[in-house]
Scaffold this motif. Structure first.
Motif, PDB file in Angstrom:
ATOM      1  N   GLU A   1     -97.907   3.016  50.935  1.00 35.83           N
ATOM      2  CA  GLU A   1     -97.192   3.023  49.709  1.00 35.83           C
ATOM      3  C   GLU A   1     -97.668   2.162  48.400  1.00 35.83           C
ATOM      4  O   GLU A   1     -98.099   2.693  47.457  1.00 35.83           O
ATOM      5  N   ALA A   2     -97.846   0.942  48.959  1.00 33.97           N
ATOM      6  CA  ALA A   2     -98.313  -0.080  47.907  1.00 33.97           C
ATOM      7  C   ALA A   2     -99.492   0.006  47.618  1.00 33.97           C
ATOM      8  O   ALA A   2     -99.885  -0.046  46.297  1.00 33.97           O
ATOM      9  N   ASN A   3    -100.320   0.672  48.593  1.00 33.67           N
ATOM     10  CA  ASN A   3    -101.833   0.724  48.045  1.00 33.67           C
ATOM     11  C   ASN A   3    -102.084   2.069  47.107  1.00 33.67           C
ATOM     12  O   ASN A   3    -102.651   1.811  46.186  1.00 33.67           O
ATOM     13  N   GLU A   4    -101.110   2.849  47.090  1.00 39.98           N
ATOM     14  CA  GLU A   4    -101.314   4.122  46.272  1.00 39.98           C
ATOM     15  C   GLU A   4    -100.765   3.573  44.833  1.00 39.98           C
ATOM     16  O   GLU A   4    -101.217   4.000  43.936  1.00 39.98           O
ATOM     17  N   ILE A   5     -99.818   2.658  44.714  1.00 43.09           N
ATOM     18  CA  ILE A   5     -99.443   2.131  43.592  1.00 43.09           C
ATOM     19  C   ILE A   5    -100.240   1.382  42.970  1.00 43.09           C
ATOM     20  O   ILE A   5    -100.769   1.264  41.649  1.00 43.09           O
TER      21      ILE A   5
ATOM     22  N   GLU B   1     -92.713   5.033  36.571  1.00 44.12           N
ATOM     23  CA  GLU B   1     -93.779   5.840  37.187  1.00 44.12           C
ATOM     24  C   GLU B   1     -93.550   5.651  38.640  1.00 44.12           C
ATOM     25  O   GLU B   1     -94.342   6.508  39.097  1.00 44.12           O
ATOM     26  N   PHE B   2     -93.466   4.345  39.016  1.00 38.61           N
ATOM     27  CA  PHE B   2     -93.651   4.282  40.514  1.00 38.61           C
ATOM     28  C   PHE B   2     -92.151   3.801  41.093  1.00 38.61           C
ATOM     29  O   PHE B   2     -92.153   3.796  42.627  1.00 38.61           O
ATOM     30  N   GLY B   3     -91.277   4.068  40.537  1.00 40.28           N
ATOM     31  CA  GLY B   3     -89.760   3.918  41.165  1.00 40.28           C
ATOM     32  C   GLY B   3     -89.508   2.208  41.429  1.00 40.28           C
ATOM     33  O   GLY B   3     -88.549   2.256  42.189  1.00 40.28           O
ATOM     34  N   LEU B   4     -90.284   1.319  41.041  1.00 39.44           N
ATOM     35  CA  LEU B   4     -90.010   0.000  41.447  1.00 39.44           C
ATOM     36  C   LEU B   4     -88.686  -0.213  40.737  1.00 39.44           C
ATOM     37  O   LEU B   4     -88.260  -0.238  39.892  1.00 39.44           O
TER      38      LEU B   4
END
Length: 334
Positions: free
Chosen positions: A266-270, A323-326
């Motif tokens: 998941e982190a890689n996609e972000i 954009e990424f829901g962080l």
């Protein structure tokens, strides 16, 4: 005045616990600080005095400085005095040179720091597109240098530091790939207390892209178990392009990634999505010209960010959340 203000912008960030205050003093008493000269020694005395004074003024007298500025060891030794100079909590560099080499100078630096009772730091370095080859073989080089440093110097702190060989960047996709794969392999097989992940130096000056570089680094480092970092701008070569706000961004993003429990996938996609936002200007080699200086973004007297710069910071945080829901949080500025 600017150097002291920049130092204090880092010290005022409660999440920051170690900084390499690498300020270069090119002249002192009207003389150039030529390596091996008495003026290089005086310059290091002055640099350490500025750092220690700033630490005391902020109320963090024991703060750890890793600045390794002198070319010659004798200049570093001039400031190594536990009463008014280098405290035992400081670090100084002792690391592997390119192509898995070392020399007597680095070995002497390590021995001196051990005898003095302080610490050393090192790094797994690779020049992507240079002697270490492409990103994949550069990752192997990073891992090999980390192992070499751990065996030879037993550094208290290690970092991953892959760079683009042609256009200096520690935050490009290629550099991050090499740093993180090499660091992950080292972390998997070598029990080591403290490994800091890239990027350590940013490619842009202070501004939106500078904060995005920090964010990409923190998103990638956190699931790997690396310490997050934030650093100088303009390829670590520009004047007055560093700010503690970069470290604040890294820390806040790292906390958000941990709270979200992101997997590596998941982190890689972000990370890929964030780097897409700033990679084009690395590719066309104009990134170092984009952004502002410290004086343009901060009140030099108070070390506080100016409203416009703080607004840019918050815009990037909002972008990361939308954009990424962080789960980014809005914190009151110190």
């Amino acid at each position: 005045a600017i150097y002291s203000s920049v130092i204090m912008s880092y010290l005022k960030e409660p999440s920051v616990d170690h900084v390499h205050f690498q300020g270069i003093i090119s002249k002192i008493n009207g003389m150039p600080t030529t390596p091996g000269s008495p003026w290089e020694m005086l310059a290091e005395l002055h640099r350490v005095a500025l750092v220690r004074d700033a630490c005391r003024r902020v109320g963090r007298p024991g703060f750890s400085d890793g600045g390794t500025v002198p070319v010659k060891l004798q200049a570093q030794m001039a400031a190594d005095n536990p009463q008014w100079g280098t405290p035992s909590g400081d670090c100084r560099g002792a690391y592997i040179s390119p192509s898995m080499k070392t020399n007597y100078d680095w070995m002497c630096r390590a021995l001196h720091m051990y005898q003095y009772g302080a610490h050393t730091w090192g790094a797994g370095t690779a020049y992507v597109g240079g002697t270490s080859g492409g990103p994949a073989t550069s990752a192997i080089n990073v891992c090999a240098e980390l192992i070499g440093s751990a065996l030879l110097y037993e550094n208290s702190l290690l970092g991953t530091w892959a760079l683009d060989a042609v256009y200096f960047s520690n935050s490009s996709k290629q550099s991050l790939f090499a740093s993180w794969w090499g660091g992950a392999a080292f972390r998997k097989h070598v029990p080591y207390a403290c490994l800091v992940g890239a990027p350590i130096q940013m490619t842009y000056k202070l501004g939106r892209e500078y904060f995005l570089e920090q964010a990409a680094g923190a998103v990638g480092c956190t699931p790997l178990g690396f310490g997050v970092s934030g650093g100088a701008g303009a390829q670590s070569a520009g004047t007055d392009v560093s700010s503690g706000m970069g470290c604040r961004m890294s820390a806040e993003v790292g906390k958000a990634v941990g709270q979200a429990r992101l997997t590596r996938k998941e982190a890689n996609e972000i990370v890929l999505a964030i780097t897409d936002k700033y990679q084009p200007h690395i590719d066309d080699r104009t990134a170092h010209t984009i952004g502002l200086t410290y004086q343009e973004t901060h009140d030099v007297e108070t070390s506080r960010p100016k409203p416009e710069f703080l607004a840019t910071y918050n815009q990037v945080k909002a972008e990361l959340k939308e954009e990424f829901g962080l789960p980014m949080k809005w914190m009151k500025m110190a």
